[in-house]
Design a protein around this motif. Structure first.
Motif, mmCIF file in Angstrom:
data_model
loop_
_atom_site.group_PDB
_atom_site.id
_atom_site.type_symbol
_atom_site.label_atom_id
_atom_site.label_comp_id
_atom_site.label_asym_id
_atom_site.label_seq_id
_atom_site.Cartn_x
_atom_site.Cartn_y
_atom_site.Cartn_z
ATOM 1 N N VAL A 75 52.804 33.680 48.652
ATOM 2 C CA VAL A 75 52.504 35.069 48.987
ATOM 3 C C VAL A 75 52.716 35.921 47.742
ATOM 4 N N MET A 76 51.713 36.743 47.454
ATOM 5 C CA MET A 76 51.735 37.608 46.281
ATOM 6 C C MET A 76 51.576 39.062 46.740
ATOM 7 N N THR A 77 51.420 39.976 45.801
ATOM 8 C CA THR A 77 51.165 41.368 46.126
ATOM 9 C C THR A 77 49.769 41.739 45.639
ATOM 10 N N PHE A 78 49.254 42.848 46.145
ATOM 11 C CA PHE A 78 47.952 43.329 45.710
ATOM 12 C C PHE A 78 47.958 43.583 44.201
ATOM 13 N N GLY A 79 49.068 44.033 43.687
ATOM 14 C CA GLY A 79 49.205 44.301 42.262
ATOM 15 C C GLY A 79 49.151 43.068 41.378
ATOM 16 N N ASP A 80 49.293 41.881 41.985
ATOM 17 C CA ASP A 80 49.196 40.634 41.221
ATOM 18 C C ASP A 80 47.749 40.222 40.937
ATOM 19 N N LEU A 81 46.801 40.814 41.672
ATOM 20 C CA LEU A 81 45.388 40.491 41.466
ATOM 21 C C LEU A 81 44.928 40.996 40.105
ATOM 22 N N PRO A 82 43.894 40.372 39.527
ATOM 23 C CA PRO A 82 43.319 40.928 38.298
ATOM 24 C C PRO A 82 42.910 42.389 38.536
ATOM 25 N N VAL A 84 40.446 44.254 37.639
ATOM 26 C CA VAL A 84 39.055 44.503 38.039
ATOM 27 C C VAL A 84 38.862 44.225 39.533
ATOM 28 N N ALA A 85 39.540 43.221 40.065
ATOM 29 C CA ALA A 85 39.449 42.901 41.490
ATOM 30 C C ALA A 85 40.109 43.994 42.326
ATOM 31 N N GLN A 86 41.250 44.484 41.880
ATOM 32 C CA GLN A 86 41.918 45.574 42.601
ATOM 33 C C GLN A 86 40.986 46.775 42.714
ATOM 34 N N LYS A 87 40.369 47.135 41.606
ATOM 35 C CA LYS A 87 39.469 48.288 41.570
ATOM 36 C C LYS A 87 38.273 48.079 42.503
ATOM 37 N N ASP A 88 37.651 46.893 42.438
ATOM 38 C CA ASP A 88 36.479 46.606 43.265
ATOM 39 C C ASP A 88 36.814 46.567 44.755
ATOM 40 N N ILE A 89 37.955 46.001 45.113
ATOM 41 C CA ILE A 89 38.353 45.929 46.521
ATOM 42 C C ILE A 89 38.621 47.340 47.049
ATOM 43 N N ALA A 124 40.132 25.047 43.475
ATOM 44 C CA ALA A 124 40.197 25.891 42.280
ATOM 45 C C ALA A 124 41.304 26.899 42.528
ATOM 46 N N ASP A 125 41.976 27.292 41.478
ATOM 47 C CA ASP A 125 43.004 28.313 41.624
ATOM 48 C C ASP A 125 42.321 29.633 41.985
ATOM 49 N N ASN A 126 42.737 30.242 43.079
ATOM 50 C CA ASN A 126 42.140 31.484 43.572
ATOM 51 C C ASN A 126 43.168 32.293 44.327
ATOM 52 N N TYR A 127 42.907 33.591 44.388
ATOM 53 C CA TYR A 127 43.640 34.477 45.289
ATOM 54 C C TYR A 127 42.814 34.616 46.564
ATOM 55 N N PHE A 128 43.504 34.848 47.669
ATOM 56 C CA PHE A 128 42.845 35.170 48.933
ATOM 57 C C PHE A 128 43.485 36.449 49.452
ATOM 58 N N VAL A 129 42.643 37.426 49.729
ATOM 59 C CA VAL A 129 43.110 38.740 50.158
ATOM 60 C C VAL A 129 42.718 38.931 51.616
ATOM 61 N N GLN A 141 37.904 35.939 48.685
ATOM 62 C CA GLN A 141 38.334 35.004 47.659
ATOM 63 C C GLN A 141 38.161 35.701 46.308
ATOM 64 N N VAL A 142 39.192 35.661 45.503
ATOM 65 C CA VAL A 142 39.162 36.308 44.196
ATOM 66 C C VAL A 142 39.527 35.259 43.153
ATOM 67 N N ASN A 143 38.596 35.006 42.218
ATOM 68 C CA ASN A 143 38.917 34.030 41.188
ATOM 69 C C ASN A 143 39.782 34.663 40.106
ATOM 70 N N LEU A 144 40.227 33.856 39.166
ATOM 71 C CA LEU A 144 41.168 34.351 38.163
ATOM 72 C C LEU A 144 40.546 35.357 37.205
ATOM 73 N N SER A 145 39.204 35.406 37.167
ATOM 74 C CA SER A 145 38.508 36.396 36.341
ATOM 75 C C SER A 145 38.374 37.735 37.058
ATOM 76 N N GLY A 146 38.678 37.748 38.367
ATOM 77 C CA GLY A 146 38.590 38.983 39.142
ATOM 78 C C GLY A 146 37.314 39.129 39.942
#
Length: 154
Positions: A75-82, A84-89, A124-129, A141-146
């Motif tokens: 479990v992570m936080t929203f702030g841990d996302l790349p 660019v992904a935070q902005k787009d979401i 693949a290493d990914n975030y899931f929001v 699904q958010v990849n490491l590039s955002g």
């Protein structure tokens, strides 16, 4: 040509028999993660699943039908996302509430695909929001590039 087509199809995950967690999985977990005091095991369909706390975060480790490590989530936080992904979401899903962010860390040495939110995906290493809006729950699904992809409704 038929053989080539069969090789490119996703291999179906095999359901585990019985309700007892594999001793091989338990031994491999101990080698991978040690012996956390709050360790809880369960057999969940196609994986033996270990839940535990490490470095103050909730983790799950997944082991396949042969007891080999597939990957882990934490479990992570929203702030841990790349960024660019935070902005787009925030822009594309402004009517949704972020419920949870998890990070999937793949074991590259194991070719077994992972299953999250009832959906199989290539490792693949990914975030899931997890987002919600009223009674609708979705996972992105958010990849490491955002880059962001719709993953599942659950």
């Amino acid at each position: 040509e038929t053989k080539k087509e069969l090789k490119t199809e996703k291999q179906a995950l095999r359901k585990l028999e019985g309700s007892t967690v594999s001793n091989v999985a338990k031994d491999n977990f101990k080698a991978d993660f040690g012996n956390p005091s709050d360790l809880v095991w369960k057999r969940s369909g196609v994986f033996d699943e270990a839940s535990f706390t490490k470095d103050g975060k909730e983790w799950k480790a997944f082991y396949d039908i042969t007891g080999k490590f597939v990957g882990s989530t934490k479990v992570m936080t929203f702030g841990d996302l790349p960024a660019v992904a935070q902005k787009d979401i925030k822009a594309k899903y402004k009517d949704y509430t972020v419920k949870r962010v998890i990070y999937f860390d793949d074991n590259e040495a194991n070719e077994t695909d992972m299953l999250l939110y009832g959906k199989q995906f290539e490792d693949a290493d990914n975030y899931f929001v997890e987002l919600s809006k009223g009674t609708k729950n979705i996972a992105l699904q958010v990849n490491l590039s955002g880059d962001i992809f719709f993953f599942s409704e659950f």
